[in-house]
Write a protein that holds these residues in place. Structure first.
Motif, PDB file in Angstrom:
ATOM      1  N   ARG A   1       0.851  -1.180   0.000  1.00  0.00           N
ATOM      2  CA  ARG A   1       0.000   0.000   0.000  1.00  0.00           C
ATOM      3  C   ARG A   1       0.886   1.229   0.000  1.00  0.00           C
ATOM      4  O   ARG A   1       2.033   1.189   0.425  1.00  0.00           O
ATOM      5  N   THR A   2       0.323   2.295  -0.535  1.00  0.00           N
ATOM      6  CA  THR A   2       1.103   3.526  -0.571  1.00  0.00           C
ATOM      7  C   THR A   2       0.958   4.208   0.776  1.00  0.00           C
ATOM      8  O   THR A   2      -0.048   4.084   1.465  1.00  0.00           O
TER       9      THR A   2
ATOM     10  N   GLY B   1       5.997   6.777  -0.034  1.00  0.00           N
ATOM     11  CA  GLY B   1       6.608   5.474   0.179  1.00  0.00           C
ATOM     12  C   GLY B   1       5.585   4.362   0.062  1.00  0.00           C
ATOM     13  O   GLY B   1       4.424   4.587  -0.293  1.00  0.00           O
ATOM     14  N   MET B   2       6.051   3.155   0.338  1.00  0.00           N
ATOM     15  CA  MET B   2       5.183   2.000   0.267  1.00  0.00           C
ATOM     16  C   MET B   2       5.500   1.083   1.430  1.00  0.00           C
ATOM     17  O   MET B   2       6.660   0.929   1.803  1.00  0.00           O
ATOM     18  N   GLU B   3       4.435   0.473   1.952  1.00  0.00           N
ATOM     19  CA  GLU B   3       4.637  -0.640   2.849  1.00  0.00           C
ATOM     20  C   GLU B   3       4.437  -1.892   2.014  1.00  0.00           C
ATOM     21  O   GLU B   3       3.404  -2.033   1.359  1.00  0.00           O
TER      22      GLU B   3
ATOM     23  N   LEU C   1       5.713   1.139  -8.933  1.00  0.00           N
ATOM     24  CA  LEU C   1       4.492   0.388  -9.170  1.00  0.00           C
ATOM     25  C   LEU C   1       3.361   1.370  -8.932  1.00  0.00           C
ATOM     26  O   LEU C   1       2.855   1.485  -7.845  1.00  0.00           O
ATOM     27  N   GLY C   2       3.007   2.113  -9.949  1.00  0.00           N
ATOM     28  CA  GLY C   2       2.011   3.150  -9.737  1.00  0.00           C
ATOM     29  C   GLY C   2       2.648   4.386  -9.135  1.00  0.00           C
ATOM     30  O   GLY C   2       3.673   4.844  -9.607  1.00  0.00           O
ATOM     31  N   PRO C   3       2.062   4.897  -8.060  1.00  0.00           N
ATOM     32  CA  PRO C   3       2.549   6.159  -7.510  1.00  0.00           C
ATOM     33  C   PRO C   3       4.019   6.072  -7.114  1.00  0.00           C
ATOM     34  O   PRO C   3       4.496   5.000  -6.733  1.00  0.00           O
ATOM     35  N   LEU C   4       4.701   7.184  -7.215  1.00  0.00           N
ATOM     36  CA  LEU C   4       6.102   7.222  -6.833  1.00  0.00           C
ATOM     37  C   LEU C   4       6.276   6.753  -5.398  1.00  0.00           C
ATOM     38  O   LEU C   4       5.450   7.053  -4.534  1.00  0.00           O
ATOM     39  N   ALA C   5       7.339   6.017  -5.155  1.00  0.00           N
ATOM     40  CA  ALA C   5       7.661   5.641  -3.787  1.00  0.00           C
ATOM     41  C   ALA C   5       9.157   5.821  -3.610  1.00  0.00           C
ATOM     42  O   ALA C   5       9.939   5.384  -4.453  1.00  0.00           O
ATOM     43  N   ASP C   6       9.545   6.496  -2.543  1.00  0.00           N
ATOM     44  CA  ASP C   6      10.969   6.689  -2.307  1.00  0.00           C
ATOM     45  C   ASP C   6      11.483   5.847  -1.154  1.00  0.00           C
ATOM     46  O   ASP C   6      12.670   5.623  -1.031  1.00  0.00           O
TER      47      ASP C   6
END
Lengths: 96, 870
Positions: B171-172, B188-190, B263-268
């Motif tokens: 999840r974002t 970010g993403m978990e 994967l879709g929205p940016l995640a840093d």
């Protein structure tokens, strides 16, 4: 087939092939120059004959065609196919 | 292998063409000489003998031609010759050529640019290991398809199934990221265990998470994106082992993701999901699941295995899982569904532009072909067959199309970049697949090539058939030529009008969206969000921040609120007014709730209809723990709950009613606002007092952005560890919320503009050409006393007839075609007489202008010269 057969007797140039066919068939069969040369080109491409230039006269070269192994095989195939057709035709047209 | 030898021999002919030609020639010459000799021997004189030999031989050229045919390269040679001729013709006519090439390049460029983007999002398989074995798994609830899933359900899916090699979820989440350089908020993403393995991502540096790092209670770790590594750490490999603060915990960086991985929205920042996932089954449906099918398992097998699992879960947990099923989707399908229709619409619009470009060039070719009647006749007289002529002319248009396509490809490289700049980051939807780069690649090249071939044929076919009809016996019927031109012009006008109508509707809808009464004043309002690196907020931080900010010169008002207008997230609850019967579960009025500080109404410039706004005294020591006793409701709710009565002073309560839940008193009624979104209709809303929120609004006297440094300094002076992020003027948030409407209107408008321009050029070319051809006729008319006005009218009438026909057809076509737009329209119907009328008028004026220029030229024809010219 006629051209190939003619060449079994040895390498010949185009003019000689035409003459040969005319001669052996007692003028019944005439190979038109218009089809002879394109036919020879086709056979060259198929690899049934090879061609080389020989000196025919002091200032004249002739292109001489020679039958290849593939050409001989093709001739045999053609002849047998032709014979089969002819025999069948004979059987049909000969009175029983 | 025989065919290989044959091919080799044929190829050698192609490569040593001259020698083979010479050989054949010499051989024929030899034959002729032999024949001549024989003739001489038969008694013919030398000269006679040679002629006889020639006669006997027949057509020597033809024979040589037949001999060459045996080599099997005739078609290609003819094509090469035609191509050479076409190039020469194009070079001789630079005006025509450049106009045609440019027109085509425009059409092809637009198509390729759009296609390269659409392809990346909709068609191209994701650039991951075996993308067709990857599955997106979504939750299907009675209300929603393609819904995210809660962690407990995901864990059960994962445990029960036998069909997936690996399953993962993510999840974002955005983190406050703190290091020595200061606090910053990053997306970010978990991610669950196996996430990177499912996708087959190899880290650029370090490693991915180990299985045990996902377990509850172990030391926290994090991974960062390649881009963050580059931006924040200067690509220093020593980043491994450094710690960053995530969720208030110092976490060791163990790896850096592959460049461009998303994967879709940016995640840093990536952190293990399971360490923190302690959620109920029914709440927080927030996870996007994906899985890799086991080898040999088909899609259907997987689906039929997941179905009973979801049924079983429904039986076990009826409260949360009622009616929930599992949907297996193609990897990335969720995002595709989201953007498919606008994308396909743009692709279709680009296709229409290309069609118009084609019709235009057909026009030009036809006009040119009319001038080639002489050439066609001569060639026919020399024995060219019609098929041969058509194929030669088609070659010409193919050559033209190829050049246009090549230039168009250059355009598209640039256009694709420009489009992406206009569109911005489209990859914002979760549930997508990795895209890889967007740009002109092999697939775009292949599609462009097929488009070019098709256009080459399409635009060449009509002119080629028409021109090759010219016969030796009769003059070409000028009427028929003109009819084809007219049809082409009419269809151009029709297509352009359809596009213009679409663009007009979208523009009007967008205008409507932006200028409607919003119920609040967004100008000079700044929004920003606060977050602290270390978990909890101090109790009064928000209050102190607001006080500090309010005292800044240039600040008129400040407030905190959740949710922000045009922000993310919302809160809603069941509403029940005092005295009304309990309508029962599922039938309550659903009201949206805004938790706002008292300054909110003044900051947004909202209008009060009855009663009063609340002040700090209304909630006393109110904070998020003690429940407020008073609230402001909006007009919609007032009408719904107390129709025809004054709601001020009345009471209501929220939530599923329990006997002693607190009553809340209505203090005032606010005018309806569009603060949840310009497109949505406003429903029942409640404004509840609160004393703190992490989202702040500031109303400035002037440009709010100029206050940012001062505001930032004040906030830091209250609390150094505050991260301030998402600083935007409210107007910007609003325009961002309708950016897709704007982009769509903009792009379609651009296409429609191109279409109108192209058809104007087409009309101009046709009329100019016809004037040029009728010079003599017009000259005679003028010599016989026709006034310039008459001539002008004659030309105009002739030019405008197909335009009017096309416009009529276009209006009919538009009313059908724009139906697909209706879901993008706001406040405008798909069949909108005003838009249609304006657009048709606009196109009419353009067409009239395009006709008028050549018409004016016609009036300047000097009769004497015109007659002498013949």
């Amino acid at each position: 087939m006629l051209i190939l057969k003619t060449l079994t007797r040895g390498p010949l140039h185009g003019y000689a092939i035409a003459q040969q066919i005319k001669l052996t068939s007692d003028d019944v069969l005439q190979v038109e120059e218009g089809s002879l040369y394109p036919a020879l080109q086709r056979m060259l491409m198929k690899g049934w004959v090879t061609a080389e230039w020989v000196q025919a006269a002091p200032k004249r070269r002739a292109r001489v065609y020679r039958l290849t192994a593939a050409g001989r095989k093709q001739l045999a195939d053609d002849v047998s196919a032709f014979t089969r057709v002819m025999e069948a035709t004979f059987r049909v047209i000969q009175p029983a | 292998m025989e065919w290989l030898d044959e091919l080799r021999r044929r190829l050698s002919v192609l490569l040593r063409r001259d020698r083979f030609d010479d050989d054949l020639d010499e051989e024929i010459q030899f034959h002729l000489e032999m024949q001549a000799e024989e003739n001489r021997e038969n008694g013919l004189p030398a000269e006679e003998a040679r002629y006889a030999a020639r006669r006997q031989f027949g057509n020597r050229m033809l024979l040589a031609e037949d001999g060459r045919a045996a080599w099997g390269w005739n078609a290609i040679e003819r094509f090469a010759r035609d191509t050479k001729l076409a190039l020469r013709l194009l070079a001789r006519n630079p005006g025509f050529s450049s106009a045609a090439v440019l027109t085509l390049a425009l059409g092809v460029g637009v198509n390729s640019a759009i296609f390269s983007i659409v392809d990346a999002f909709l068609f191209r398989p994701a650039p991951v290991k075996e993308p067709d074995r990857l599955v997106s798994i979504a939750n299907r609830t009675p209300k929603h398809r393609g819904w995210p899933v809660s962690y407990p359900n995901f864990a059960d899916w994962q445990r029960e199934n036998q069909v997936f090699e690996r399953m993962a979820a993510y999840r974002t989440y955005s983190f406050v990221f703190a290091d020595d350089a200061g606090a910053d908020r990053v997306p970010g993403m978990e991610v669950s265990a196996g996430f990177f393995e499912v996708l087959g991502m190899r880290p650029a540096l370090g490693r991915i998470f180990a299985a045990e790092e996902h377990q509850f209670g172990v030391a926290p770790v994090a991974m960062i994106s390649y881009e963050l590594w580059h931006r924040r750490f200067g690509s220093n490999p020593a980043v491994l082992g450094k710690t960053i603060t995530v969720h208030g915990e110092p976490s060791a960086i163990v790896g850096v993701a592959a460049p461009g991985f998303r994967l879709g929205p940016l995640a840093d920042v990536y952190v293990p999901l399971e360490r923190n996932a302690r959620e109920g089954r029914g709440s927080a449906n927030s996870l996007y699941a994906l899985a890799r099918l086991k080898a040999g398992i088909t899609w259907e097998q997987a689906a039929s295995e997941m179905d009973p699992i979801s049924k079983h879960l429904e039986e076990l947990y009826p409260a949360s899982n009622k009616g929930n099923r599992v949907d297996l989707l193609r990897f990335g399908q969720l995002r595709r569904d989201e953007i498919r229709s606008p994308f396909l619409m743009l692709l279709a619009a680009a296709g229409l532009v290309l069609l118009i470009a084609c019709a235009n060039i057909s026009n030009l070719l036809l006009a040119k072909a009319a001038g080639r009647g002489q050439e066609v006749k001569i060639r026919k007289a020399l024995g060219a067959s019609r098929a041969r002529l058509v194929s030669q002319m088609l070659t010409e248009s193919l050559v033209l199309a190829t050049i246009g396509g090549a230039v168009g490809l250059l355009f598209s490289v640039w256009g694709c970049r420009a489009l992406l700049a206009v569109i911005g980051d489209l990859d914002r939807w979760p549930g997508g697949a990795p895209l890889g780069g967007i740009g002109v690649d092999g697939r775009v090249l292949a599609s462009t090539l097929s488009v070019v071939l098709l256009t080459g044929l399409a635009m060449g076919l009509v002119p080629a058939f028409h021109a090759s009809k010219a016969s030796l016996a009769s003059r070409p019927a000028p009427k028929e030529g003109r009819r084809i031109l007219d049809i082409l012009v009419a269809s151009e006008v029709m297509l352009a009008l359809i596009l213009l109508c679409g663009a007009g509707l979208l523009t009007r809808s967008f205008y409507h969206l932006m200028t409607q009464n919003r119920g609040f004043d967004a100008s000079h309002v700044l929004t920003l969000s606060l977050a602290r690196a270390e978990g909890q907020e101090p109790e009064d931080a928000c209050q102190r921040v607001l006080e500090e900010v309010q005292t800044l010169p240039g600040v008129e008002a400040a407030a905190a609120a959740f949710p922000l207008p045009f922000g993310h997230g919302f809160s809603g609850d069941n509403f029940q007014s005092e005295g009304s019967p309990d309508p029962g579960r599922g039938h309550y009025t659903d009201a949206r709730i805004h938790y706002v500080t008292p300054g909110y109404f003044r900051t947004l410039g909202m209008r009060l209809l009855r009663g009063r706004w609340f002040t700090f005294s209304d909630c006393g020591a109110c904070d998020w723990r003690s429940f407020p006793r008073a609230a402001v409701i909006n007009e919609v709710l007032a009408r719904e709950a107390w129709p025809g009565q004054d709601p001020v002073g009345r009471r209501f309560r929220l939530g599923t009613p329990v006997p002693n839940s607190a009553w809340i008193t209505v203090l005032g009624v606010a005018a309806t606002t569009k603060e949840n979104g310009l497109e949505s209709d406003t429903g029942p809303e409640i404004y509840m007092p609160t004393s703190s929120s992490t989202d702040i609004l500031v109303r400035a006297a002037g440009d709010p952005l100029r206050l940012v440094p001062a505001i930032r300094a004040r906030i830091r002076s209250v609390d150094r560890s505050q991260a301030i992020y998402d600083i935007y003027p409210l107007e910007e948030r609003i325009s961002e919320s309708v950016s897709s409407n704007r982009i769509l209107a903009w792009l379609l408008g651009m296409f429609a503009g191109m279409a109108a321009l192209l058809s104007a050029v087409g009309i101009y070319a046709v009329i100019s050409h016809s004037v040029a051809r009728r010079t003599q006729e017009l000259g005679i008319r003028m010599a016989l006393g026709a006034e310039p006005r008459d001539v002008r009218q004659l030309v105009l009438r002739q030019g405008m007839r197909p335009v009017l026909a096309g416009a009529a057809l276009g209006l009919v076509g538009a009313s059908a075609a724009t139906q697909v737009l209706s879901s993008f329209l706001f406040g405008v119907k798909a069949v909108d007489p005003l838009t249609y009328g304006t657009v048709a008028l606009l196109l009419g004026v353009i067409a009239l202008l395009a006709c008028y220029l050549p018409a004016r030229r016609a009036t300047h024809i000097d009769p004497i010269k015109a007659l002498r010219y013949e």
